[in-house]
Design an enzyme around this catalytic site. Structure first.
Site, PDB file in Angstrom:
ATOM      1  N   GLU A 186     -22.972  44.125  -4.666  1.00  0.00           N
ATOM      2  CA  GLU A 186     -21.978  43.186  -5.195  1.00  0.00           C
ATOM      3  C   GLU A 186     -21.940  43.148  -6.715  1.00  0.00           C
ATOM      4  O   GLU A 186     -20.919  42.831  -7.314  1.00  0.00           O
ATOM      5  CB  GLU A 186     -22.283  41.788  -4.638  1.00  0.00           C
ATOM      6  CG  GLU A 186     -21.144  40.835  -4.738  1.00  0.00           C
ATOM      7  CD  GLU A 186     -21.319  39.621  -3.843  1.00  0.00           C
ATOM      8  OE1 GLU A 186     -21.829  39.752  -2.712  1.00  0.00           O
ATOM      9  OE2 GLU A 186     -20.939  38.524  -4.284  1.00  0.00           O
ATOM     10  N   ASP A 244     -24.026  40.297  -0.947  1.00  0.00           N
ATOM     11  CA  ASP A 244     -24.676  39.036  -0.555  1.00  0.00           C
ATOM     12  C   ASP A 244     -24.364  38.731   0.903  1.00  0.00           C
ATOM     13  O   ASP A 244     -23.234  38.947   1.368  1.00  0.00           O
ATOM     14  CB  ASP A 244     -24.159  37.877  -1.422  1.00  0.00           C
ATOM     15  CG  ASP A 244     -24.640  37.984  -2.853  1.00  0.00           C
ATOM     16  OD1 ASP A 244     -25.559  38.792  -3.113  1.00  0.00           O
ATOM     17  OD2 ASP A 244     -24.097  37.261  -3.715  1.00  0.00           O
ATOM     18  N   TYR A 293     -31.960  33.724  -1.896  1.00  0.00           N
ATOM     19  CA  TYR A 293     -30.520  33.548  -2.047  1.00  0.00           C
ATOM     20  C   TYR A 293     -30.169  32.056  -2.139  1.00  0.00           C
ATOM     21  O   TYR A 293     -30.552  31.269  -1.269  1.00  0.00           O
ATOM     22  CB  TYR A 293     -29.799  34.195  -0.858  1.00  0.00           C
ATOM     23  CG  TYR A 293     -28.309  34.271  -1.050  1.00  0.00           C
ATOM     24  CD1 TYR A 293     -27.783  35.007  -2.092  1.00  0.00           C
ATOM     25  CD2 TYR A 293     -27.448  33.594  -0.208  1.00  0.00           C
ATOM     26  CE1 TYR A 293     -26.418  35.067  -2.292  1.00  0.00           C
ATOM     27  CE2 TYR A 293     -26.087  33.654  -0.387  1.00  0.00           C
ATOM     28  CZ  TYR A 293     -25.576  34.386  -1.440  1.00  0.00           C
ATOM     29  OH  TYR A 293     -24.234  34.435  -1.642  1.00  0.00           O
TER      30      TYR A 293
END
Lengths: 703, 73
Positions: A5, A106, A315
């Site tokens: 990403e 992600d 995350y």
């Protein structure tokens, strides 16, 4: 090909998967990709920059309704996104020689959609044959595990992402155009006034709160303050009724207590055990960072995202308050044990039982936010360090013992009146020792008194107070309300909160509704109240969740959303003139409130206004007669912060007063501040502070 | 269709818009609480005190200022 990403993620993933841990960086102009080898696999790791593709309307014209859209490269929609073109070109070129595609964006709705669109539109590959790496942190161990256990693409999640973008696009562009064009029709001005699927209900929460504040009438109450004397020691005593509703009662109680002897009726002790707070999810991290550092939620998210990309934390876009049993807690604590600030705490935890306290909220994709135990490879910025420390200490506190507190209370009587005093004793600090600066409890010892003893009431008086109106929202409390109302997602809420302010709908650090915000709210409330209702958008959130779970079809949800939108737009069109007129009136009030600073002191018939220089972009105060060449009066303005005109005039120079709000700081000054005789001392002090800062920054080299 | 005599918003057949009408209603009902709290508190003194308080809402202050200007105070 592994599609990531962001550039940082690509570099980390390439390093983690390369057998020798030293992937080759191939530079192509300003961009790059990585080549690495893992067993028999030759890997090409490329990156996106978030979304490479955006929705664009199919039919032409800046009007409404516009219901059909298609995905196009972002630079076709956003002219500033020039850095996207070489990335898409590079991915396209490299894709020709690829036999297997792996999405490593992600692990959430946006990430899945970014990966899917890149794969389909840039690589022109078959998504059915592609693979997906799922991970919650960018550590070597997690990435290697994700690579070896990669599966197929998460199509229901991708579908949910598609719908969210399509619905937000439909509502955003159509409603914004409807509002903007109604103003153009009535007044001929082109002033973009926006609203959206979640922005509308958010604005309505702020407006409803503002209504209650504007309508608030304080009422009086009285509190009794008593000082008792026991064997020469004075102590504060509280009256059992916290608030008295009449001055007469307050007077009478003071008269009846003053100079009297009171008796200690009873002494009570209540022991309370307090468990650690649950692990952080995104919203609790954002709330705590706002509380301790004043960081707005979007800033905390950006910092957490950067800590994640540096593999320092897991995350951050998670709802979970749980740590999975598979998490290598011992490994994390050992890692933290290697850092000076946490070594002692980590070592002491490692000697005990490694079972963390868990919260209740869950997230199917990610655990709660936790440190990875990896040591920072570069010096963290002060803000990054603060958030990292908060996350680490919260994690460490999960393994702490319960805190034990004694609540102490002495009940005292004097005739018919009851008084009391309280104390707090922390018997065992437990987990709060690890949470350190983020836990505050003031210990207060109870005076040394015994049951049956006498206390002389040496001072008794009352204080007249008034009830307070409802508080304004701050970024953290508004975010919490959106979460409670299930509006937006954990990833989008903080930007929605920001957008209400950046559109000019609120002003100041607290969300004080501006006249523009009020005008938009009033207009929508009067003509299309549904767009402000959380009910409609909450229903859509549920439908999108159902798509993600595979129980609802994307086509059905889009069809219903379009039908609903069309009926709103039809209603809008029918009332376009009234809507435009209401907005124009509101805008005129807004500009008057925010930009007009009263009559010009030089020419008398001009109006002073906040204007921006078209050349430098700097703002200053100018006279409305300037354009006709009749008056050249100007005043400089501070360039940072929001400026709002005040009612009063400067006591020193009789120029208009203004309020400047920058971040959490606010101050008042006059527009003539640079020449005002009453402000020269302040200006001198400011100059000195600036010079000192400059010397500090250059290490005194200039002097 | 009339305009609110305070803010100029449309107010239907009424003198005040819905916001200033609600502010007036709140002001009147709070007078009962204030009268019980403070003995012999005249209406004029009551609105003067409310107007001086920082916590008082903007629309309430606007109503008070309008009442005061009508009374010539």
């Amino acid at each position: 090909m592994i599609i990531t990403e962001k550039p940082t993620a690509a570099k980390r993933i390439a390093a983690a998967l390369d057998a020798a841990k030293s992937p080759e960086e191939i530079k192509k102009g300003k961009i790059a990709y990585y080549e690495c080898r893992r067993g028999d696999d030759e890997l090409v790791v490329v990156y996106a920059l978030g979304h490479l593709f955006e929705l664009q309307q199919v039919e032409k014209g800046w009007t409404y309704p516009r219901l059909e859209s298609k995905w196009v490269p972002k630079y076709e929609v956003d002219k500033k996104a020039t850095n996207i073109k070489p990335i898409i070109n590079l991915i396209q070129k490299l894709s020709k020689d690829i036999d297997e595609f792996i999405i490593a964006t992600d692990y959430d709705i946006e990430g899945s959609l970014i990966g899917y669109l890149t794969l389909k539109l840039a690589c022109k590959a078959d998504p059915m044959k592609a693979h997906r790496m799922l991970f919650s942190s960018l550590t070597d161990a997690d990435l290697e595990q994700a690579y070896s256990s990669k599966g197929g693409l998460d199509f229901p999640v991708i579908e949910a992402g598609h719908v969210r973008h399509e619905v937000d696009w439909l509502y955003g562009i159509n409603m914004t155009r409807a509002l903007t064009l109604s103003i153009k029709k009535v007044a001929g001005w082109f002033k973009v006034v926006s609203t959206g699927r979640v922005q509308g209900p958010t604005l309505s929460f702020v407006a409803e709160r503002e209504r209650l504040i504007n309508l608030f009438v304080p009422t009086p109450f009285w509190t009794i303050h008593t000082i008792g004397n026991h064997k020469g020691n004075e102590m504060d005593l509280e009256y059992f009724k916290k608030q008295l509703s009449s001055r007469q009662d307050a007077n009478r109680i003071v008269d009846e207590l003053i100079g009297q002897d009171a008796t200690v009726d009873s002494l009570n002790q209540r022991t309370v055990t307090q468990q650690p707070h649950p692990p952080f999810n995104l919203s609790s991290l954002q709330a705590e960072a706002y509380k301790h550092f004043g960081f707005k939620p979007s800033r905390t998210l950006a910092i957490a995202q950067s800590l994640y990309l540096d593999a320092l934390i897991s995350y951050p876009r998670t709802n979970s308050e749980m740590l999975p049993p598979t998490l290598d807690i011992k490994g994390i604590l050992t890692g933290l044990g290697g850092m000076k600030d946490y070594a002692q705490m980590a070592k002491s935890i490692l000697r005990g039982n490694l079972v963390p306290v868990q919260g209740k909220k869950t997230d199917p994709a990610h655990p709660s936010i936790h440190p990875t135990g990896e040591k920072p490879t570069k010096q963290l910025s002060p803000s990054d360090k603060k958030v990292y420390d908060l996350i680490v200490r919260r994690f460490l506190s999960l393994f702490g013992e319960p805190m034990i507190k004694n609540h102490l209370r002495a009940d005292i009587t004097c005739g018919i009146h009851k008084l009391y005093t309280r104390g707090l004793q922390i018997v065992k600090r437990g987990w709060s020792e690890f949470y350190g600066p983020y836990f505050k409890a003031e210990e207060k010892t109870l005076p040394n008194i015994k049951q049956g003893e006498t206390i002389q009431l040496v001072s008794v008086d009352f204080e007249n107070k008034y009830t307070q109106g409802p508080p304004r929202f701050n970024p953290a409390s508004l975010l919490k309300l959106l979460e409670k109302e299930n509006l937006g997602t954990k990833a989008t809420r903080s930007s929605i909160v920001d957008s209400v302010k950046s559109r000019g709908y609120t002003q100041g650090d607290k969300f004080e509704l501006s006249t523009l915000g009020f005008a938009v709210f009033e207009t929508l409330a009067q003509y299309i109240p549904d767009i402000l209702s959380p009910r409609m958008t909450r229903q859509l959130e549920i439908e999108m969740d159902n798509i993600q779970e595979g129980t609802e079809k994307r086509e059905n949800v889009i069809k219903v959303a379009k039908t609903r939108l069309l009926s709103y737009l039809e209603e809008f069109k029918n009332k376009e003139d009234q809507i435009g007129e209401t907005l124009v009136n509101g805008l005129q009030r807004y500009w008057k409130d925010t930009e007009e600073l009263g009559p010009c002191p030089k020419c008398d018939d001009g109006i002073l206004r906040v204007v921006r220089s078209p050349k430098s972009g700097k703002r200053f105060v100018g006279c409305s007669n300037y354009k006709e060449g009749k008056c050249d009066q100007t005043f400089p303005l501070p360039q940072r912060g929001t400026i709002s005109p005040m009612e009063g005039m400067c006591p020193y120079c009789d120029h208009r007063m203004i309020k400047v709000v920058s971040g959490r700081r606010s101050w008042t000054t006059c527009i003539n501040w640079s020449r005002c005789p009453g402000r020269q001392e302040d200006l001198k002090a400011l100059d000195e502070r600036r010079s000192k800062k400059k010397v500090d920054e250059t290490g005194g080299q200039e002097s | 269709m009339r305009d609110c005599k305070i803010c100029g918003r449309k107010s239907g057949d009424e003198e005040l818009c819905e916001y200033h009408q609600s502010a007036l209603t709140n002001l009147k009902s709070a007078y009962e609480i204030w009268s019980e709290a403070e003995e012999h508190l005249a209406w004029e003194e009551y609105i003067k005190q409310v107007n001086e308080l920082e916590e008082t809402g903007r629309w309430v202050k606007e109503i008070i200022e309008n009442i005061m200007s009508q009374n010539g105070s």
